[in-house]
Design a protein around this motif. Structure first.
Motif, PDB file in Angstrom:
ATOM      1  N   GLN A   1      41.171  54.858  39.762  1.00 56.29           N
ATOM      2  CA  GLN A   1      41.390  53.432  40.010  1.00 56.29           C
ATOM      3  C   GLN A   1      40.901  52.596  38.829  1.00 56.29           C
ATOM      4  O   GLN A   1      41.551  51.628  38.428  1.00 56.29           O
TER       5      GLN A   1
ATOM      6  N   GLU B   1      44.202  49.152  49.975  1.00 58.47           N
ATOM      7  CA  GLU B   1      43.620  50.474  50.171  1.00 58.47           C
ATOM      8  C   GLU B   1      42.582  50.783  49.092  1.00 58.47           C
ATOM      9  O   GLU B   1      41.520  51.359  49.384  1.00 58.47           O
ATOM     10  N   GLU B   2      42.879  50.389  47.872  1.00 62.99           N
ATOM     11  CA  GLU B   2      41.922  50.619  46.785  1.00 62.99           C
ATOM     12  C   GLU B   2      40.655  49.783  46.963  1.00 62.99           C
ATOM     13  O   GLU B   2      39.541  50.263  46.719  1.00 62.99           O
TER      14      GLU B   2
ATOM     15  N   GLN C   1      38.516  59.755  42.412  1.00 60.98           N
ATOM     16  CA  GLN C   1      39.353  58.643  42.863  1.00 60.98           C
ATOM     17  C   GLN C   1      38.897  57.329  42.243  1.00 60.98           C
ATOM     18  O   GLN C   1      39.725  56.510  41.829  1.00 60.98           O
TER      19      GLN C   1
ATOM     20  N   PHE D   1      38.553  51.425  49.621  1.00 61.90           N
ATOM     21  CA  PHE D   1      37.874  52.610  49.074  1.00 61.90           C
ATOM     22  C   PHE D   1      36.672  52.209  48.237  1.00 61.90           C
ATOM     23  O   PHE D   1      35.598  52.838  48.317  1.00 61.90           O
ATOM     24  N   GLN D   2      36.821  51.170  47.434  1.00 64.12           N
ATOM     25  CA  GLN D   2      35.732  50.765  46.544  1.00 64.12           C
ATOM     26  C   GLN D   2      34.488  50.367  47.320  1.00 64.12           C
ATOM     27  O   GLN D   2      33.356  50.679  46.917  1.00 64.12           O
TER      28      GLN D   2
ATOM     29  N   TYR E   1      44.138  45.395  42.387  1.00 65.66           N
ATOM     30  CA  TYR E   1      43.946  46.551  43.252  1.00 65.66           C
ATOM     31  C   TYR E   1      44.704  46.325  44.550  1.00 65.66           C
ATOM     32  O   TYR E   1      44.833  45.188  45.020  1.00 65.66           O
ATOM     33  N   SER E   2      45.158  47.395  45.169  1.00 67.78           N
ATOM     34  CA  SER E   2      45.785  47.311  46.486  1.00 67.78           C
ATOM     35  C   SER E   2      44.703  47.165  47.559  1.00 67.78           C
ATOM     36  O   SER E   2      43.510  47.382  47.289  1.00 67.78           O
TER      37      SER E   2
END
Length: 478
Positions: free
Chosen positions: A447, A105-106, A443, A109-110, A102-103
């Motif tokens: 992901q 940013e991801e 979203q 978000f998580q 995951y990035s």
């Protein structure tokens, strides 16, 4: 008086003389961040009144192993063995170099997405847990800075600290699992966690506190755990260490140290009062006795255990030994009510119908977690406690004569309608103002689908996704 809010409902779970009590047609009065009154009535002035009707006003739940990512455990539900289905890194993946799936940013978000899910389920205090299977090694300070921001925004009470480890599990093509170590990398992760803890502890008016999260015991060295214990003691922070949860863990710990995992913690001087130990499903009676002696906490995670055929043997025995028992969600969904229900069924399967009652599991979800954190202001509703409240709507549920028994027989996390944390109404009528639930769900799924597409990289033999996750029935496509 300005600033006072009175909540009322058919059922209020208060706290008196060291125990929960139930007020029928009761009230809770909040002023600022605290509860100032719980009872059948209140004669003082209030600025606002909210009547929840047929509902339970409950202390918010304390989740000591709170799901904080997009749970990969559920991918193994019908896809086994774990070593063959991407749950253990193959040697070829290690050789090519593990990478972050995951990035940044991801990952950020998580945490925000997961924190919102916790709130939706009435969880007001959380110690986040995430998988390291899809990570390059451990968790990063950057993602936990993002977690701090998310917790501040949403109002969740959290204990935060990036997970670190000195080793990982690796499998060959025959399913022989071994541990590989990089102690220097793990110790560097601990130093990062120490600096993070010192920086964030006490933020958000005390709602954000520090914790330490060394990963699985079979992939942590003695030096790492001893240093963790000493640093956590210095800072007054809890340590969460997964142990006694699987046969492969027991095998690796015995190969490395010639004893069981909890016994090993005791031998190296790391088993202490501030240690929180999920899951205990493979702990021996002797190891439970060591936990009781040390004052360590058992973090019971019933849902994930039962999904994979595990069982705590036994809740009643641990309770009677004086072990502090808290609960953790650990897996999707982050439904604490479901975990209470599964925990009760498990306990009765282990020890019979009279082994536990509904209040035993409710205590674990509230008082047990608070006691583990040494917080007498959490897990209860009484004058001076924090105004951390979960409201469970019973208007569409078949009610027994007792609200806690109704909670255990007729409800789920979906019935949580309102949540208050530190006196702030963070969810009202199922809505969290800061969250677009549908957009966030879309979203999250995107992901998750992206992660699943990468599973062949870290699965032994690198089969296609369709061979890793076999369908329940024949899949027909146009």
């Amino acid at each position: 008086m300005t600033g006072r809010t009175l909540l009322s409902a058919r059922w209020v779970v208060g706290h008196k003389n060291g125990h929960h009590v139930v007020y029928e047609n009761g009230v809770v009065v909040i002023q600022g961040t605290d509860v100032i009154h719980v009872g059948l009535s209140f004669d003082g002035e209030v600025a606002d009144r909210i009547d929840y009707g047929e509902a339970i006003i409950s202390p918010g739940f304390v989740d000591l192993d709170a799901l904080s990512d997009l749970d990969t455990t559920i991918l193994g539900y019908d896809n086994r063995p774990a070593w063959k289905k991407g749950r253990v890194w193959p040697e070829s993946y290690i050789a090519s170099g593990p990478y972050e799936m995951y990035s940044e940013e991801e990952l950020a978000f998580q945490k925000r997405h997961a924190f919102a899910q916790l709130i939706r389920n009435g969880i007001t205090t959380a110690l986040p847990i995430a998988s390291l299977f899809y990570r390059a090694w451990g968790e990063t300070v950057a993602e936990f800075d993002a977690a701090v921001h998310a917790a501040e925004q949403l109002g969740l009470r959290v204990y935060l600290g990036p997970a670190y480890r000195t080793g990982g599990q690796v499998t060959d093509e025959q399913g022989n699992i071994r541990a590989v170590f990089n102690e220097a990398r793990g110790l560097a992760g601990l130093e990062d966690a120490r600096a993070f803890a010192a920086r964030i502890d006490g933020m958000a008016s005390g709602r954000i506190r520090a914790m330490f999260a060394p990963d699985r015991i079979e992939t942590c060295t003695e030096t790492l755990l001893q240093r963790t214990a000493d640093i956590a003691d210095e800072l007054g922070a809890p340590v969460r260490q997964h142990c006694a949860q699987s046969p492969i863990e027991l095998q690796l710990v015995r190969e490395q140290h010639d004893c069981g995992p909890i016994d090993w913690l005791k031998r190296i001087g790391a088993l202490r009062q501030n240690w929180l130990l999920p899951h205990g499903t493979y702990a021996t009676d002797a190891e439970f006795a060591l936990m009781a002696e040390a004052g360590a906490t058992l973090v019971h995670c019933p849902l994930v255990a039962t999904r994979f055929g595990g069982m705590l043997r036994s809740f009643a025995k641990c309770r009677d030994m004086g072990i502090v028992i808290g609960l953790g969600t650990d897996t999707y969904p982050a439904d604490m009510i479901l975990n209470m229900q599964m925990g009760m069924m498990m306990a009765r399967q282990a020890d019979g119908l009279d082994a536990v009652r509904s209040e035993d599991l409710f205590n674990a979800a509230t008082l047990g977690g608070a006691d583990a954190l040494r917080r007498q202001d959490l897990g209860r509703l009484a004058p001076g406690s924090k105004a951390d409240i979960a409201v469970i709507d019973l208007s569409a549920r078949l009610q027994t004569p007792d609200p806690i028994q109704t909670l255990m027989t007729s409800t789920s996390g979906h019935d949580v309608c309102d949540v208050w944390i530190d006196g702030r109404r963070v969810m009202a009528n199922g809505v969290i103002e800061e969250i677009d639930e549908r957009a966030d769900a879309a979203q999250a799924q995107a992901q998750y689908d992206g992660l699943i597409a990468k599973y062949p990289d870290r699965t032994v033999g690198h089969p296609p996704v369709e061979a890793i996750f076999t369908p329940s029935y024949e899949r027909i496509r146009s």
